[in-house]
Design a protein around this motif. Structure first.
Motif, short mmCIF file in Angstrom:
data_model
loop_
_atom_site.label_atom_id
_atom_site.label_comp_id
_atom_site.label_asym_id
_atom_site.label_seq_id
_atom_site.Cartn_x
_atom_site.Cartn_y
_atom_site.Cartn_z
N LYS A 191 57.19 -15.21 48.13
CA LYS A 191 58.22 -14.94 47.14
C LYS A 191 58.47 -16.18 46.28
O LYS A 191 58.41 -17.31 46.77
CB LYS A 191 59.52 -14.53 47.84
CG LYS A 191 59.53 -13.11 48.38
CD LYS A 191 59.78 -12.11 47.26
CE LYS A 191 60.06 -10.72 47.78
NZ LYS A 191 60.37 -9.78 46.69
N ASN A 192 58.78 -15.95 45.02
CA ASN A 192 59.11 -17.04 44.11
C ASN A 192 60.62 -17.10 43.91
O ASN A 192 61.29 -16.06 43.98
CB ASN A 192 58.44 -16.82 42.75
CG ASN A 192 56.92 -16.81 42.86
OD1 ASN A 192 56.33 -17.72 43.41
ND2 ASN A 192 56.30 -15.76 42.33
N PRO A 193 61.16 -18.27 43.63
CA PRO A 193 62.60 -18.36 43.30
C PRO A 193 62.84 -17.82 41.89
O PRO A 193 63.14 -18.57 40.95
CB PRO A 193 62.91 -19.85 43.43
CG PRO A 193 61.60 -20.53 43.15
CD PRO A 193 60.53 -19.61 43.65
N TRP A 194 62.68 -16.52 41.78
CA TRP A 194 62.88 -15.83 40.51
C TRP A 194 64.08 -14.90 40.64
O TRP A 194 64.26 -14.25 41.67
CB TRP A 194 61.67 -14.98 40.13
CG TRP A 194 60.41 -15.73 39.80
CD1 TRP A 194 60.22 -17.08 39.78
CD2 TRP A 194 59.15 -15.14 39.46
NE1 TRP A 194 58.92 -17.38 39.44
CE2 TRP A 194 58.24 -16.20 39.23
CE3 TRP A 194 58.70 -13.82 39.31
CZ2 TRP A 194 56.92 -15.98 38.86
CZ3 TRP A 194 57.39 -13.59 38.95
CH2 TRP A 194 56.50 -14.67 38.72
N SER A 229 63.68 -19.56 38.26
CA SER A 229 63.28 -19.02 36.97
C SER A 229 63.99 -17.69 36.77
O SER A 229 64.22 -16.94 37.73
CB SER A 229 61.76 -18.80 36.92
OG SER A 229 61.07 -20.02 37.02
N PHE A 230 64.34 -17.38 35.52
CA PHE A 230 65.14 -16.20 35.22
C PHE A 230 64.41 -15.33 34.19
O PHE A 230 63.84 -15.83 33.22
CB PHE A 230 66.51 -16.62 34.69
CG PHE A 230 67.27 -17.49 35.67
CD1 PHE A 230 68.02 -16.91 36.68
CD2 PHE A 230 67.20 -18.87 35.59
CE1 PHE A 230 68.71 -17.71 37.59
CE2 PHE A 230 67.87 -19.67 36.50
CZ PHE A 230 68.62 -19.09 37.50
N PRO A 256 58.77 -1.74 37.18
CA PRO A 256 59.54 -2.92 37.59
C PRO A 256 59.06 -3.50 38.92
O PRO A 256 59.51 -4.57 39.33
CB PRO A 256 60.96 -2.39 37.71
CG PRO A 256 60.76 -0.97 38.17
CD PRO A 256 59.51 -0.49 37.48
N LEU A 257 58.17 -2.78 39.61
CA LEU A 257 57.83 -3.16 40.99
C LEU A 257 57.11 -4.49 41.07
O LEU A 257 57.30 -5.26 42.00
CB LEU A 257 57.00 -2.05 41.65
CG LEU A 257 57.68 -0.68 41.74
CD1 LEU A 257 56.78 0.31 42.46
CD2 LEU A 257 59.03 -0.80 42.45
N GLY A 258 56.26 -4.78 40.08
CA GLY A 258 55.50 -6.02 40.13
C GLY A 258 56.39 -7.25 40.11
O GLY A 258 56.24 -8.15 40.94
N ILE A 259 57.34 -7.28 39.19
CA ILE A 259 58.20 -8.46 39.08
C ILE A 259 59.18 -8.53 40.24
O ILE A 259 59.51 -9.61 40.74
CB ILE A 259 58.92 -8.49 37.71
CG1 ILE A 259 59.50 -9.88 37.46
CG2 ILE A 259 59.99 -7.41 37.62
CD1 ILE A 259 59.93 -10.10 36.02
N LEU A 260 59.65 -7.37 40.73
CA LEU A 260 60.54 -7.38 41.90
C LEU A 260 59.80 -7.87 43.14
O LEU A 260 60.38 -8.57 43.98
CB LEU A 260 61.11 -5.98 42.15
CG LEU A 260 62.14 -5.46 41.15
CD1 LEU A 260 62.51 -4.02 41.47
CD2 LEU A 260 63.38 -6.34 41.14
N ASN A 261 58.53 -7.53 43.24
CA ASN A 261 57.73 -7.93 44.40
C ASN A 261 57.61 -9.44 44.50
O ASN A 261 57.50 -10.00 45.59
CB ASN A 261 56.35 -7.29 44.33
CG ASN A 261 55.54 -7.50 45.59
OD1 ASN A 261 54.58 -8.26 45.60
ND2 ASN A 261 55.94 -6.83 46.66
N GLN A 262 57.67 -10.11 43.36
CA GLN A 262 57.51 -11.56 43.35
C GLN A 262 58.84 -12.31 43.36
O GLN A 262 58.87 -13.52 43.55
CB GLN A 262 56.72 -11.99 42.11
CG GLN A 262 55.32 -11.41 42.04
CD GLN A 262 54.63 -11.78 40.75
OE1 GLN A 262 54.30 -12.95 40.52
NE2 GLN A 262 54.42 -10.79 39.88
#
Length: 355
Positions: A191-194, A229-230, A256-262
């Motif tokens: 996971k990224n701090p996004w 990152s936001f 939206p799943l790709g960005i939520l996954n990260q």
């Protein structure tokens, strides 16, 4: 048993595949398929009551054991059904408590003019009030005249629908994320701090209010949370402000799943709006915390609250503190399965009573 499932035509439009109402409706589709219940879908053109009344005379209504209507929007249709097939049970799925929902639309709009004259702004707010009253009258009619009213949340079942009709007619049937939407979900190991704010394919005052509060929260960080990152998704033409330089605009995403996954966190920072915000479960299924105001947190199903973090929009220290909490290990559990079992049991009970 054979069911006529009356749905808006938006459910078959690719652009609206991830729209909240589409996902919720597909939960009923999954239920019918899982329970081996025969069903036919009637796609309502532009959610038009007039279109339905003209179409239904050609539909063999007498062949159906039960009729399920999505959204309490069709008073002429309901009257027609009661006259033509008076002994066929009619169920209505309510996606929002419309009186409360439209009051919140008014609150989200506030007294902002957005470049229009004050007179035009007041006229727009008056239109919202009138539409809210109209929708409330429809809610009341469908609550009383449907055999069962299927509420999307327990909170709305208790504090709204049971005030409009007899309690035994109101069924808590929570939203769950259908299997068809979970197939692409593979929990990320890295996971990224996004933190992401998701807009919708249908712009609403709630989306804009949430985006504005997200922008203020990020702007208020200053130099804090430098590792984060936001992101803001959706068509930027829907916005009425220029986002902070710290916010990256992704544009419209097919899913939206790709960005939520990260990501570590999804920000839903509007106090306003009723029903159930389906992106909450999208995030949780992707092991992503959900940041939300206390008012929204209080109306969440208890199964979801461990995955949600409250953000006080009036406290500048609350947002950075919430981001820090998102770095904790994600809680174990299967909240979507728990909600699905509740929804299935609710429909099982209703069909057992009325079939």
């Amino acid at each position: 048993m054979r069911v006529l499932h009356m749905v808006p035509d938006s459910v078959v439009m690719p652009r609206h595949h991830f729209l909240g109402s589409t996902k919720d409706i597909r939960g009923r589709t999954e239920y019918f398929q899982t329970r081996a219940i025969a069903f036919d879908e009637l796609h309502i053109k532009q959610r038009s009551d007039q279109w339905l009344v003209k179409t239904l005379p050609d539909v063999p209504l007498e062949t159906y054991t039960l009729i399920l209507i999505e959204h309490p929007l069709y008073p002429k249709t309901l009257s027609y059904l009661r006259q033509r097939v008076p002994h066929t049970p009619v169920l209505t799925r309510a996606h929002n408590a419309e009186l409360y929902h439209h009051w919140d639309i008014l609150r989200a709009n506030g007294l902002r003019t957005d470049g229009q004259s004050r007179r035009a702004m007041l006229a727009a707010n008056w239109k919202i009030l009138k539409e809210g009253w109209r929708r409330f009258r429809l809610d009341r009619q469908f609550a009383r005249d449907s055999d069962f009213l299927l509420s999307i949340t327990e909170w709305e079942a208790r504090y709204y629908w049971q005030r409009l009709t007899r309690a035994r007619q109101v069924v808590n049937m929570p939203y769950f994320l259908p299997e068809a939407y979970q197939e692409p979900i593979v929990p990320s190991r890295n996971k990224n701090p996004w933190c992401v704010c998701l807009m919708s394919t249908v712009p609403t005052p709630f989306n804009r209010d949430g985006a504005r509060n997200f922008e203020r929260a990020v702007q208020g960080l200053g130099t804090k949370a430098s590792e984060w990152s936001f992101f803001l998704t959706g068509d930027k033409s829907f916005l009425d402000f220029e986002p902070s330089p710290r916010i990256q605009q992704t544009g419209f995403l097919d899913s939206p799943l790709g960005i939520l996954n990260q990501s570590q966190a999804l920000a839903i920072l509007s106090r306003y709006g009723y029903g159930f915000k389906t992106k909450i479960l999208d995030a949780i299924q992707n092991q992503c915390y959900v940041l939300m105001p206390p008012e929204l947190y209080a109306r969440q199903p208890k199964a979801l609250q461990p995955y949600c973090i409250r953000v006080d929009l009036d406290n500048p220290h609350s947002f950075p503190a919430a981001l820090e909490l998102c770095l904790r290990p994600f809680p174990t559990g299967a909240p979507n399965q728990e909600l699905k079992q509740t929804a299935y049991h609710a429909l099982d009970q209703v069909l057992a009573c009325r079939a």
